[in-house]
Design a protein around this motif. Sequence first.
Motif, PDB file in Angstrom:
ATOM      1  N   GLN A  37       6.215   1.153 -10.204  1.00 38.99           N
ATOM      2  CA  GLN A  37       5.078   2.036 -10.502  1.00 38.99           C
ATOM      3  C   GLN A  37       5.350   3.433  -9.922  1.00 38.99           C
ATOM      4  O   GLN A  37       5.701   3.554  -8.745  1.00 38.99           O
ATOM      5  CB  GLN A  37       3.791   1.471  -9.897  1.00 38.99           C
ATOM      6  N   GLU A  68       7.112   2.408  -6.589  1.00 45.25           N
ATOM      7  CA  GLU A  68       6.922   1.223  -5.752  1.00 45.25           C
ATOM      8  C   GLU A  68       7.438   0.021  -6.539  1.00 45.25           C
ATOM      9  O   GLU A  68       7.102  -0.134  -7.729  1.00 45.25           O
ATOM     10  CB  GLU A  68       5.448   1.022  -5.395  1.00 45.25           C
ATOM     11  N   ALA A 126       6.918  -7.219  -7.392  1.00 49.39           N
ATOM     12  CA  ALA A 126       7.531  -8.449  -7.923  1.00 49.39           C
ATOM     13  C   ALA A 126       6.607  -9.107  -8.942  1.00 49.39           C
ATOM     14  O   ALA A 126       5.380  -9.039  -8.831  1.00 49.39           O
ATOM     15  CB  ALA A 126       7.816  -9.400  -6.774  1.00 49.39           C
ATOM     16  N   ARG A 127       7.207  -9.729  -9.947  1.00 53.30           N
ATOM     17  CA  ARG A 127       6.448 -10.467 -10.968  1.00 53.30           C
ATOM     18  C   ARG A 127       7.062 -11.852 -11.133  1.00 53.30           C
ATOM     19  O   ARG A 127       8.269 -11.983 -11.274  1.00 53.30           O
ATOM     20  CB  ARG A 127       6.511  -9.733 -12.318  1.00 53.30           C
ATOM     21  N   PRO A 161       1.084 -11.477  -7.536  1.00 51.06           N
ATOM     22  CA  PRO A 161       1.785 -11.391  -6.242  1.00 51.06           C
ATOM     23  C   PRO A 161       0.862 -11.638  -5.062  1.00 51.06           C
ATOM     24  O   PRO A 161       1.314 -12.122  -4.026  1.00 51.06           O
ATOM     25  CB  PRO A 161       2.368  -9.979  -6.216  1.00 51.06           C
ATOM     26  N   ASP A 162      -0.429 -11.339  -5.239  1.00 50.02           N
ATOM     27  CA  ASP A 162      -1.377 -11.612  -4.151  1.00 50.02           C
ATOM     28  C   ASP A 162      -1.421 -13.101  -3.830  1.00 50.02           C
ATOM     29  O   ASP A 162      -1.874 -13.497  -2.761  1.00 50.02           O
ATOM     30  CB  ASP A 162      -2.793 -11.158  -4.560  1.00 50.02           C
ATOM     31  N   ASN A 190       7.962  -3.518  -0.674  1.00 47.68           N
ATOM     32  CA  ASN A 190       6.945  -4.182   0.150  1.00 47.68           C
ATOM     33  C   ASN A 190       7.632  -5.177   1.080  1.00 47.68           C
ATOM     34  O   ASN A 190       8.450  -5.993   0.623  1.00 47.68           O
ATOM     35  CB  ASN A 190       5.967  -4.946  -0.742  1.00 47.68           C
ATOM     36  N   ASP A 208       0.782   0.423   4.287  1.00 46.94           N
ATOM     37  CA  ASP A 208       0.140   0.110   3.002  1.00 46.94           C
ATOM     38  C   ASP A 208      -1.312  -0.321   3.203  1.00 46.94           C
ATOM     39  O   ASP A 208      -1.692  -0.760   4.294  1.00 46.94           O
ATOM     40  CB  ASP A 208       0.948  -1.040   2.352  1.00 46.94           C
ATOM     41  N   ASP A 209      -2.104  -0.219   2.153  1.00 48.20           N
ATOM     42  CA  ASP A 209      -3.483  -0.736   2.134  1.00 48.20           C
ATOM     43  C   ASP A 209      -4.313  -0.221   3.310  1.00 48.20           C
ATOM     44  O   ASP A 209      -5.140  -0.958   3.871  1.00 48.20           O
ATOM     45  CB  ASP A 209      -3.512  -2.291   2.144  1.00 48.20           C
ATOM     46  N   ARG A 220      -6.661   1.153  -2.469  1.00 39.19           N
ATOM     47  CA  ARG A 220      -7.302   1.539  -3.728  1.00 39.19           C
ATOM     48  C   ARG A 220      -8.797   1.200  -3.766  1.00 39.19           C
ATOM     49  O   ARG A 220      -9.520   1.669  -4.640  1.00 39.19           O
ATOM     50  CB  ARG A 220      -6.566   0.941  -4.931  1.00 39.19           C
ATOM     51  N   GLU A 256      -3.760   5.334  -3.365  1.00 38.75           N
ATOM     52  CA  GLU A 256      -3.448   4.264  -4.331  1.00 38.75           C
ATOM     53  C   GLU A 256      -4.573   4.116  -5.345  1.00 38.75           C
ATOM     54  O   GLU A 256      -5.721   4.478  -5.055  1.00 38.75           O
ATOM     55  CB  GLU A 256      -3.289   2.928  -3.607  1.00 38.75           C
ATOM     56  N   GLU A 275      -7.168   6.096 -11.133  1.00 36.65           N
ATOM     57  CA  GLU A 275      -7.297   5.624 -12.517  1.00 36.65           C
ATOM     58  C   GLU A 275      -7.812   6.700 -13.470  1.00 36.65           C
ATOM     59  O   GLU A 275      -7.663   6.588 -14.683  1.00 36.65           O
ATOM     60  CB  GLU A 275      -8.237   4.404 -12.574  1.00 36.65           C
ATOM     61  N   GLY A 281      -1.174   5.180  -9.389  1.00 38.67           N
ATOM     62  CA  GLY A 281      -2.290   4.551 -10.089  1.00 38.67           C
ATOM     63  C   GLY A 281      -2.087   4.580 -11.588  1.00 38.67           C
ATOM     64  O   GLY A 281      -1.174   5.233 -12.088  1.00 38.67           O
ATOM     65  N   TRP A 282      -2.959   3.878 -12.269  1.00 36.26           N
ATOM     66  CA  TRP A 282      -2.802   3.746 -13.728  1.00 36.26           C
ATOM     67  C   TRP A 282      -2.870   5.101 -14.440  1.00 36.26           C
ATOM     68  O   TRP A 282      -2.317   5.265 -15.517  1.00 36.26           O
ATOM     69  CB  TRP A 282      -3.881   2.815 -14.270  1.00 36.26           C
TER      70      TRP A 282
HETATM   71  N1  LIG Z   1      -6.913  -1.717 -10.123  1.00 40.45           N
HETATM   72  C1  LIG Z   1      -5.803  -0.970 -10.023  1.00 40.45           C
HETATM   73  N2  LIG Z   1      -4.665  -1.552  -9.507  1.00 40.45           N
HETATM   74  C2  LIG Z   1      -3.565  -0.766  -9.422  1.00 40.45           C
HETATM   75  C3  LIG Z   1      -3.571   0.566  -9.884  1.00 40.45           C
HETATM   76  N3  LIG Z   1      -2.293   1.039  -9.674  1.00 40.45           N
HETATM   77  C4  LIG Z   1      -1.588   0.048  -9.092  1.00 40.45           C
HETATM   78  N4  LIG Z   1      -2.338  -1.075  -8.935  1.00 40.45           N
HETATM   79  C5  LIG Z   1      -1.946  -2.338  -8.328  1.00 40.45           C
HETATM   80  O1  LIG Z   1      -2.093  -2.209  -6.950  1.00 40.45           O
HETATM   81  C6  LIG Z   1      -1.074  -2.951  -6.274  1.00 40.45           C
HETATM   82  C7  LIG Z   1      -0.301  -2.042  -5.407  1.00 40.45           C
HETATM   83  O2  LIG Z   1       0.533  -2.714  -4.605  1.00 40.45           O
HETATM   84  P1  LIG Z   1       0.222  -3.061  -3.109  1.00 40.45           P
HETATM   85  O3  LIG Z   1      -0.973  -2.328  -2.611  1.00 40.45           O
HETATM   86  O4  LIG Z   1       1.495  -2.812  -2.386  1.00 40.45           O
HETATM   87  O5  LIG Z   1      -0.115  -4.578  -3.142  1.00 40.45           O
HETATM   88  C8  LIG Z   1       0.813  -5.488  -3.556  1.00 40.45           C
HETATM   89  C9  LIG Z   1       1.723  -5.976  -2.449  1.00 40.45           C
HETATM   90  O6  LIG Z   1       1.032  -6.051  -1.230  1.00 40.45           O
HETATM   91  C10 LIG Z   1       2.061  -7.354  -2.880  1.00 40.45           C
HETATM   92  N5  LIG Z   1       3.409  -7.351  -3.464  1.00 40.45           N
HETATM   93  C11 LIG Z   1       3.780  -7.077  -4.725  1.00 40.45           C
HETATM   94  N6  LIG Z   1       5.141  -7.194  -4.851  1.00 40.45           N
HETATM   95  C12 LIG Z   1       5.599  -7.543  -3.628  1.00 40.45           C
HETATM   96  C13 LIG Z   1       6.908  -7.821  -3.079  1.00 40.45           C
HETATM   97  O7  LIG Z   1       7.931  -7.735  -3.753  1.00 40.45           O
HETATM   98  N7  LIG Z   1       6.990  -8.172  -1.744  1.00 40.45           N
HETATM   99  C14 LIG Z   1       5.871  -8.224  -0.953  1.00 40.45           C
HETATM  100  N8  LIG Z   1       6.017  -8.570   0.340  1.00 40.45           N
HETATM  101  N9  LIG Z   1       4.629  -7.991  -1.436  1.00 40.45           N
HETATM  102  C15 LIG Z   1       4.503  -7.635  -2.745  1.00 40.45           C
HETATM  103  O8  LIG Z   1       1.133  -7.759  -3.834  1.00 40.45           O
HETATM  104  C16 LIG Z   1       0.130  -6.786  -3.946  1.00 40.45           C
HETATM  105  C17 LIG Z   1      -0.420  -6.731  -5.330  1.00 40.45           C
HETATM  106  O9  LIG Z   1       0.527  -6.315  -6.201  1.00 40.45           O
HETATM  107  P2  LIG Z   1       0.175  -6.056  -7.689  1.00 40.45           P
HETATM  108  O10 LIG Z   1      -0.656  -7.168  -8.219  1.00 40.45           O
HETATM  109  O11 LIG Z   1       1.428  -5.716  -8.359  1.00 40.45           O
HETATM  110  O12 LIG Z   1      -0.742  -4.841  -7.635  1.00 40.45           O
HETATM  111  C18 LIG Z   1      -0.224  -3.560  -7.360  1.00 40.45           C
HETATM  112  C19 LIG Z   1      -0.500  -2.667  -8.539  1.00 40.45           C
HETATM  113  O13 LIG Z   1      -0.267  -3.272  -9.776  1.00 40.45           O
HETATM  114  C20 LIG Z   1      -4.741   1.118 -10.439  1.00 40.45           C
HETATM  115  O14 LIG Z   1      -4.822   2.295 -10.865  1.00 40.45           O
HETATM  116  N10 LIG Z   1      -5.852   0.317 -10.487  1.00 40.45           N
END
Ligand SMILES: Nc1nc2c(ncn2[C@@H]2O[C@@H]3COP(=O)(O)O[C@H]4[C@@H](O)[C@H](n5cnc6c(=O)[nH]c(N)nc65)O[C@@H]4COP(=O)(O)O[C@H]3[C@H]2O)c(=O)[nH]1
Length: 522
Positions: A290, A304, A307-308, A318-319, A360, A421-422, A445, A478, A481, A500-501
């Motif tokens: 992203q 950023e 992972a999927r 991923p959550d 991450n 993060d977060d 976010r 983060e 939108e 963001g989106w």
């Molecule tokens: N509603 C909304 N969401 C947006 C927007 N822009 C981005 N996002 C989402 O927000 C999340 C951002 O990643 P994160 O805070 O690091 O939060 C990530 C991160 O903490 C974790 N994660 C994802 N990939 C990995 C990884 O490879 N390793 C680790 N350790 N954690 C990961 O999972 C969390 C969720 O990842 P995702 O589902 O991909 O969700 C991503 C992304 O798809 C937006 O405009 N609106």
Amino acid sequence: MTGRASATSKHMIALLAAAGFAFGAALTVLFVHAAAAGAAREALADYAGTLLVFGRRIAAESETLVREVAASPGEACSAEDLQHMRTLLFGAALVRDVGRIRDDALVCSAALGRLPTPVPMPAPDLVTPGRRAVSVGTTTLVPGDEPALVLRIGDVGAVINPNVVRALDRAGMDYSLLIVDRARRRMVLGDGRDLGLDVDTVLDRRHVSRNGMLYEVRCPPPGALCVAAAAAAPSLIGQGQGVRLAWAAGGGMLGAAFALALVPWLRRRRAPEAQLRQAIRRGDIDVVYQPLVDVTDGRIVGVEALARWESDEGPVPPDVFVPLAEQHGFVGELTRLVVRRSLAELGARLRTGDLHVGINVAAADFLDETFPDWLQRQLDVAGVPAEALAFELTERSTADHANMLATITALRARGHRIYLDDFGTGYSSLSYLSRLHFDAVKLDRAFTHLLGSDALTASIVPQILAMIDTLDTRLVVEGVETFAQAEFLAKARPGALAQGWYYGKPMPAEALLVLLGARREG
Ligand SMILES: Nc1nc2c(ncn2[C@@H]2O[C@@H]3COP(=O)(O)O[C@H]4[C@@H](O)[C@H](n5cnc6c(=O)[nH]c(N)nc65)O[C@@H]4COP(=O)(O)O[C@H]3[C@H]2O)c(=O)[nH]1
């Protein structure tokens, strides 16, 4: 379903079906073979039984004839005696001739009459209980060189008709009619073919299988008569290659159908963590990127990596799967996969120095002492500078900050950026944040929707932003939108980064590279 995961799933199903096919085919061939062998043995046993009954008839008929001739009251070899012998012989279908012996020479017989010169009798090959002397050899009583079985009791001998047993011939089967001396363990082939069986086998075994042949032996004690029947062991009921293939194909298809029927059950059975670990080890995890933009000019300065995972049951967020990997102690494998994939997919852009990728990481990664050196090797191989890799730690994962400090310091010293993060969802104190020193802090976010709205001033966001301002760090927002949010940031927080989106959704590397190329040209 992501391409790689669905391909693997299809690959697994194809493998399962192939294994089922092979297993079914092998099992069917074995089963049919065993059935064929069973049927062949049954036919052979039936033949051996028939031979035994017939052999006993020959023995009984010849012995009765010999004893009746011996008991004849007339003068030996007189006209009446010869007539009497002929009458008796006429009633014995299985005997060729019967005659009288004197001084081990044949003097007269029913068929030849009185002989002008006595014919010497062969020495007995075997003497069985009851003084039954048995010899096998050519005799004048049988034309040609055909050997015949001669039974002699006292002074009377009978020649068994050699052709009579052959009437029992069966296609594809051979037989031996054997006379045995049980006490001395010797035997003579009375009729049929020498099947190569030794006397011990004949006396002690009923079923023999050797060198591709099946043998059935019948030798009921205490009699001297034994029989053996032999046939080639069947290869699929003796049928041709086509039939064998048809059986194998039929069985294979059944096996494959059965294996495929197991697929849903197998899928349910596989625990999610086992599926995830396997997916990571096989590289069946996709990585999407992203964009991270400078709010002032909208330039993409980084991405950023996210992972999927497509499990057997479908996509898993991923959550859900990241905590699963953490709980089961293999989140480090996931991190390494994401690092390797990012370097492989974006290496060319990361080398130019105008893009960085955020990875991450979990607390476990920073507690793993081998991680910094492993990382350095990956960067060296890819020729990517340390500055191109940022690590994103959540507030929650920094709880064990005392132990993570060493790794964070080491990675920063090598040139990596460390992001928090977060931010805003945890309870980070200012002193703690200043001690760890982050290159950027990413505002969660959950707060972004307030930016540019009337509710902003009444919320906690101004306080959070003020807290970030006191740190020598950069702000990343983060979840942007809308245009309104982006505009607000460009005016109120120049120099901040955003994600963001509105700027771009997470996308595969190919799409990102196309986007980066277009931005450059534009
Ligand atoms: N509603 C909304 N969401 C947006 C927007 N822009 C981005 N996002 C989402 O927000 C999340 C951002 O990643 P994160 O805070 O690091 O939060 C990530 C991160 O903490 C974790 N994660 C994802 N990939 C990995 C990884 O490879 N390793 C680790 N350790 N954690 C990961 O999972 C969390 C969720 O990842 P995702 O589902 O991909 O969700 C991503 C992304 O798809 C937006 O405009 N609106």
